[in-house]
Design a protein around this motif. Structure first.
Motif, mmCIF file in Angstrom:
data_model
loop_
_atom_site.group_PDB
_atom_site.id
_atom_site.type_symbol
_atom_site.label_atom_id
_atom_site.label_comp_id
_atom_site.label_asym_id
_atom_site.label_seq_id
_atom_site.Cartn_x
_atom_site.Cartn_y
_atom_site.Cartn_z
ATOM 1 N N GLN A 48 0.821 -1.206 0.000
ATOM 2 C CA GLN A 48 0.000 0.000 0.000
ATOM 3 C C GLN A 48 0.855 1.256 0.000
ATOM 4 O O GLN A 48 0.532 2.238 -0.680
ATOM 5 N N ARG A 49 1.956 1.251 0.747
ATOM 6 C CA ARG A 49 2.842 2.413 0.783
ATOM 7 C C ARG A 49 3.462 2.667 -0.582
ATOM 8 O O ARG A 49 3.639 3.818 -0.999
ATOM 9 N N PHE A 52 0.828 4.207 -2.792
ATOM 10 C CA PHE A 52 0.632 5.604 -2.366
ATOM 11 C C PHE A 52 1.741 6.491 -2.933
ATOM 12 O O PHE A 52 1.477 7.575 -3.452
ATOM 13 N N MET A 84 -6.012 11.972 -4.770
ATOM 14 C CA MET A 84 -5.217 10.830 -4.309
ATOM 15 C C MET A 84 -6.099 9.610 -4.108
ATOM 16 O O MET A 84 -5.773 8.506 -4.548
ATOM 17 N N LEU A 88 -5.650 6.331 -6.394
ATOM 18 C CA LEU A 88 -5.121 5.190 -5.656
ATOM 19 C C LEU A 88 -5.999 3.962 -5.873
ATOM 20 O O LEU A 88 -5.508 2.834 -5.993
#
Length: 213
Positions: A48-49, A52, A84, A88
């Protein structure tokens, strides 16, 4: 194993649950054993990071543009955060660690205004990029007076050139000047529209990658 020798208020030795008891200089004491996270960087967290970071890199150069492009979705969040969130969830492709932005699925403007028809982009002369579209003023909510919203994203430099007050929809084209050092570099081109009174925005359309003349 811990023992409670004198009731719940005293005489604890060893560990009972996450409570550790002992004696120091004849004084009974208790302390809480700190909880530990077995794996603070799980595969899901790292995944996930990385996603992102990919979206952040895509959107940061056009922060000011997004204040117009996503203004209708800034409910309890900033326009940037709204962009975002959308991208995302909808515009990331690939697998860790090679995530990429699927430009065709990405949005840099979002809303219910009728979007661009037959959009295309070229670089007809040095230092210029031209976006063209068909005047669809009589289609849906489109109006001849709608203003073009155009972004040229240079991923090599991490920069963007944009306009939030481009030509009217009826004009059918817009020429955007870019820095001379962009010559020979690619820019990703997006086109959207905003109504003349600013109350409606169209979903952007990706016009493709253009090599600047």
């Amino acid at each position: 194993m811990g023992k409670i020798n004198q009731g719940i208020l005293g005489g604890v030795s060893g560990q009972v649950g996450n409570v550790i008891g002992g004696t120091w200089k004849g004084i009974d004491y208790l302390r809480i054993k700190p909880s530990s996270v077995a794996n603070p960087r799980t595969e899901g967290q790292v995944d996930q990071r990385s996603k992102f970071s990919t979206v952040l890199q895509f959107l940061q150069p056009m922060t000011d543009f997004l204040r117009v492009g996503f203004k209708l979705y800034a409910n309890r969040m900033t326009q940037f955060n709204a962009a975002m969130s959308y991208n995302l969830n909808n515009a990331v492709t690939g697998a860790y660690p090679n995530f990429m932005i699927d430009y065709a699925s990405a949005l840099v403007t979002r809303g219910n205004l009728t979007g661009a028809a037959n959009g295309a982009a070229t670089s007809p002369s040095a230092g210029n990029v031209e976006a063209t579209w068909t005047d669809n003023s009589d289609s849906g909510s489109a109006r001849a007076t709608d203003k073009a919203l155009i972004v040229l994203l240079n991923t090599t430099r991490g920069e963007a050139v944009f306009t939030t007050a481009g030509p009217a929809r009826s004009a059918g084209s817009a020429t955007i000047p870019v820095p001379s050092e962009y010559s020979g570099e690619d820019v990703e081109v997006f086109l959207g529209f905003v109504s003349e009174d600013g109350t409606k925005v169209a979903n952007s359309v990706y016009l493709g990658s253009v090599t600047v003349a």
